[in-house]
Design an enzyme around this catalytic site. Sequence first.
Site, PDB file in Angstrom:
ATOM      1  N   HIS A 131       0.816  -1.219   0.000  1.00  0.00           N
ATOM      2  CA  HIS A 131       0.000   0.000   0.000  1.00  0.00           C
ATOM      3  C   HIS A 131       0.846   1.264   0.000  1.00  0.00           C
ATOM      4  CE1 HIS A 131       0.861  -0.387   4.286  1.00  0.00           C
ATOM      5  NE2 HIS A 131       0.431   0.844   4.476  1.00  0.00           N
ATOM      6  N   GLU A 151      12.659   4.070   3.475  1.00  0.00           N
ATOM      7  CA  GLU A 151      11.451   4.638   4.079  1.00  0.00           C
ATOM      8  C   GLU A 151      11.561   6.141   4.322  1.00  0.00           C
ATOM      9  OE1 GLU A 151       8.546   2.664   5.319  1.00  0.00           O
ATOM     10  OE2 GLU A 151       9.333   1.149   3.962  1.00  0.00           O
ATOM     11  N   ARG A 180      12.295  -2.133   7.833  1.00  0.00           N
ATOM     12  CA  ARG A 180      11.920  -1.484   6.573  1.00  0.00           C
ATOM     13  C   ARG A 180      13.040  -0.677   5.933  1.00  0.00           C
ATOM     14  NH1 ARG A 180       5.732   0.664   7.621  1.00  0.00           N
ATOM     15  NH2 ARG A 180       5.025  -1.076   8.901  1.00  0.00           N
ATOM     16  N   HIS A 187       9.585   2.580  12.403  1.00  0.00           N
ATOM     17  CA  HIS A 187      10.542   3.571  11.916  1.00  0.00           C
ATOM     18  C   HIS A 187      11.293   4.136  13.111  1.00  0.00           C
ATOM     19  CE1 HIS A 187       7.581   4.163   8.410  1.00  0.00           C
ATOM     20  NE2 HIS A 187       8.624   3.520   7.949  1.00  0.00           N
ATOM     21  N   CYS A 197       5.317  11.995  11.892  1.00  0.00           N
ATOM     22  CA  CYS A 197       4.995  11.265  10.661  1.00  0.00           C
ATOM     23  C   CYS A 197       4.386  12.193   9.620  1.00  0.00           C
ATOM     24  CB  CYS A 197       4.001  10.141  10.953  1.00  0.00           C
ATOM     25  SG  CYS A 197       4.721   8.686  11.725  1.00  0.00           S
TER      26      CYS A 197
END
Length: 416
Positions: free
Chosen positions: A127, A162, A194, A230, A347
Amino acid sequence: MALKEINFDGIVGPSHNYAGLSLGNIASASHKGDPSYPRAAALQGVAKMRGNLARLGVQGFLLPLPRPNALLENVLSFDGSEAAALRAAPWSASSMWTANAATVSPAPDTSDGKCHLTPANLVTMLHRAQEWPDTKRQLDVAFGNSDHFTVHGPVPPTFGDEGAANHGRFCEGHGAPGVELFVYGKTGGKFPARQHEQASRLVARAHGLDPEKCVFIEQNPAAIEAGAFHNDVVSVVNERVLFTHEEAFANRDGAYEAIRAKFPALEVVEVPSSAVSMAEAIRTYLFNAQLLTLPGGSMALIVPEECRESASVWKYCEEMMASNGPIREVIPVDVRQSMANGGGPACLRLRVACDPAHVDPRFLLDEAKADLLERVIGETWPEQIDPSDLGNEALASDIVAARTALLTALGLEELN
């Protein structure tokens, strides 16, 4: 004009939903299947931007990407047998978290004296992997002044990248040369790591960074297992300050030593596990915060309201504010709709140190534009989306129309 740090916040898109697509994101998984409220989510984001505009005098934004993504739907060739998560992926509004949009190296750090941006490939999650082509299109417009910016393509998909969520920059001031921090994970746990080390090194080379001004540090595997998917979930950097959880890095002392070797002015503000557990840090997103330098030179930490509601976290924050440390204010903001999907104040923003005069002004916020955003969002964003609504043709048409209305209002039709 001197360089300023501009926070480019992602406007929460009209398809904002809780499909629970992000493996390892505890908040996202725990709210899977809940109804979402795109209008409220986007208005919460605009309110956060207004606050930082008032504090800093400058604020940017990036726009929702096209959803549902018809290109991805065509590639997936739905026939009715696929899992719900697969059907939900083209509807994802996760580009609202612009900390994952790109990695940014400002002009004082690069060999050619330009600000370099590399969009993240986000290949670990379907996604999110769909985002980078449209993200790059937007970055190409917002930072299209080639005398001052270079926008690269993403690193090869072999290496997961990322973006700025695993990147920080130490400096004496945002316009001064800095030392760039790249944090990576290693695979092997129950949740994917990630950010690949090689992706970070490729970005550093593409940006023309001096290897002596780069630090590469491994994230604590236990933090990833706990839900810190993260590094910005467990630490945040601003100028000389590293605000971090005790358990953020695989080798805590080695990490601090590696940074100090290249940036001796480092000031570590470490939150011990005895004061705030890793689980509570992740639940409240204490570190997924915006650490800002205010015009007077002091620092403020913009945290989610969830921090004020936590006894242990708020006790720590009050003690920190009462101390003689560099962080003098802690300011809670309401971003509950983003929080429920796994994204806090940090974020929602991409940090770009540059001269605002070189940025396409359509991406810079002022009070009139904030009013415009609120009006368009209030008139066109869906009030509520239930998971069962994903795939509904009428809802898809409404979402497309809402985004088109925003682009038209901002004069950014070329992104349609």
